[in-house]
Design an enzyme around this catalytic site. Structure first.
Site, PDB file in Angstrom:
ATOM      1  N   GLU A  14      46.053  38.937  32.854  1.00 58.90           N
ATOM      2  CA  GLU A  14      46.663  38.539  33.655  1.00 58.90           C
ATOM      3  C   GLU A  14      46.069  36.634  33.687  1.00 58.90           C
ATOM      4  O   GLU A  14      47.027  35.751  34.671  1.00 58.90           O
ATOM      5  CB  GLU A  14      47.557  38.763  34.636  1.00 58.90           C
ATOM      6  CG  GLU A  14      46.034  38.749  36.125  1.00 58.90           C
ATOM      7  CD  GLU A  14      44.722  39.607  35.415  1.00 58.90           C
ATOM      8  OE1 GLU A  14      43.924  40.312  36.572  1.00 58.90           O
ATOM      9  OE2 GLU A  14      44.850  40.076  34.667  1.00 58.90           O
ATOM     10  N   ASN A  54      50.719  46.630  38.293  1.00 58.09           N
ATOM     11  CA  ASN A  54      50.462  47.438  37.452  1.00 58.09           C
ATOM     12  C   ASN A  54      50.779  48.642  37.699  1.00 58.09           C
ATOM     13  O   ASN A  54      50.766  49.847  36.949  1.00 58.09           O
ATOM     14  CB  ASN A  54      49.044  47.501  36.361  1.00 58.09           C
ATOM     15  CG  ASN A  54      48.993  46.114  35.093  1.00 58.09           C
ATOM     16  OD1 ASN A  54      50.994  46.437  35.227  1.00 58.09           O
ATOM     17  ND2 ASN A  54      48.922  45.936  35.039  1.00 58.09           N
TER      18      ASN A  54
END
Length: 366
Positions: free
Chosen positions: A277, A242
């Site tokens: 996640e 990210n």
């Protein structure tokens, strides 16, 4: 097409029944000595019987040869039989009942066919007008008032038939619309329920649905001995992905991982996005070894996927697995798998670890 064919066959069979009834009436009149008018001789009786049987047989022959025009043949035979029966009764009665000529007007109603009704309805009226002036008036000396009454009766029957058919078609459309509306509501409800149960990004089941299902399966394990295992999967170094490539790429990675999970799990297994996640899979009707093999296949599938949108940077997952044991709850079963996942992370990531009570701590999350 099959339903229409069966309907046509039933109507043609009914014509044979009508023919038998007419012949029975004819024989009854003949042997009772009723002799009003001409046509009382055995030869004329035989002619009428052969004629009515011939019409019914003609219907069978035409239908077998030209089934494409089945409706027209059925209605046409009905019209022909009506006039034959009308003539037959004229042999014994001074005034044949005109109601016999009405019946063919209503046969098209069976098919809900307005064009068929209009066409044969008008044809019936024209036929009677011709029939009156060529047969009834010269041979039976029927009065003009009878003619007018029958024409009005046939016209009124046609109008009534049209009104009935129009109303039936309206009701049919309303029922169809209502059915479609109900189907739409069912689909909307199903979609809404799915939206409530699934994760919008990955289309896997969500956290809440995962626990509902897990609690049910734990209950089945307690009662019936169902084998259940839970695998918890976490994308390795996802925060770095990210931070490096942005959240949009991170979302693409989450979708890709969810696709790989969905491709591997069996139809009776249950995959969910647990949060962030992290993913979870419930395996059923398998041994712990078989579930570990499925988890390993998922790990390999994630690792071998093409992540070209981030320069083919490798993506891996760590997996922890636990099997249900007597006394486990949904929370402790998940906690054991979570403990095995932490050990997989500490041991170098990108691996599958089974829960070990001597090395793992059961973590209970909210």
């Amino acid at each position: 097409m099959g339903n229409v064919d069966r309907l046509n066959r039933q109507i043609l069979t009914a014509y044979w029944i009508v023919a038998a009834m007419v012949i029975a009436v004819d024989l009854t009149y003949f042997f009772s000595g009723a002799n009003v008018g001409q046509g009382h001789s055995p030869s004329s009786l035989l002619t009428r019987i052969l004629l009515i049987l011939g019409i019914a047989g003609l219907g069978e022959l035409l239908y077998a040869s030209f089934r494409r025009y089945g409706r027209q043949i059925v209605v046409g035979i009905s019209l022909t039989m009506a006039y034959i029966n009308y003539l037959n009764l004229s042999v014994y009665t001074e005034s044949s009942p005109g109601v016999l000529l009405i019946f063919p007007m209503f046969v098209p109603l069976i098919y809900f066919d307005r064009r068929l009704l209009d066409g044969f309805g008008v044809l019936n009226i024209v036929l009677y007008i011709v029939f009156y002036f060529l047969v009834e008036r010269p041979f039976y000396e029927r009065g003009i008032e009878d003619f007018a009454l029958r024409v009005l009766m046939l016209a009124a029957s046609l109008m009534l038939g049209r009104l009935v058919l129009i109303r039936a078609l309206e009701i049919g459309r309303q029922v169809e619309l209502l059915t479609q509306t109900q189907q739409d509501l069912i689909v909307d409800k199903a979609v809404s329920q799915r939206l409530l149960k699934t994760d919008a990004l990955t289309q896997l089941y969500n956290h809440g649905t995962f626990y509902e299902y897990l609690e049910d399966l734990v209950d089945q394990s307690m009662r019936n001995g169902l084998e259940v295992q839970v695998a918890v999967l976490d994308i390795d170094n996802f925060k770095k992905i990210n931070d490096t490539y942005g959240h949009l790429i991170g979302d693409l990675v989450l979708k890709e991982v969810s696709i790989r999970i969905g491709m591997i799990v069996a139809p009776n297994d249950f995959a969910a996005r647990y949060g962030g996640e992290e993913f979870a899979v419930i395996f059923t009707e398998k041994t712990i070894g078989e579930s570990a093999e499925y988890a390993e296949r998922i790990r390999e599938a994630v690792q071998s996927a093409n992540y070209s949108y981030m320069g083919n940077h490798p993506v891996t997952v760590s997996v922890g697995i636990s099997a249900y044991e007597p006394g486990d709850t949904a929370e402790t079963l998940f906690g054991k798998a979570d403990g095995a996942l932490y050990r997989a992370k500490r041991s170098g990531k990108n691996r599958v670890e089974l829960y070990d009570a001597d090395r793992d701590t059961v973590s209970v999350r909210d």
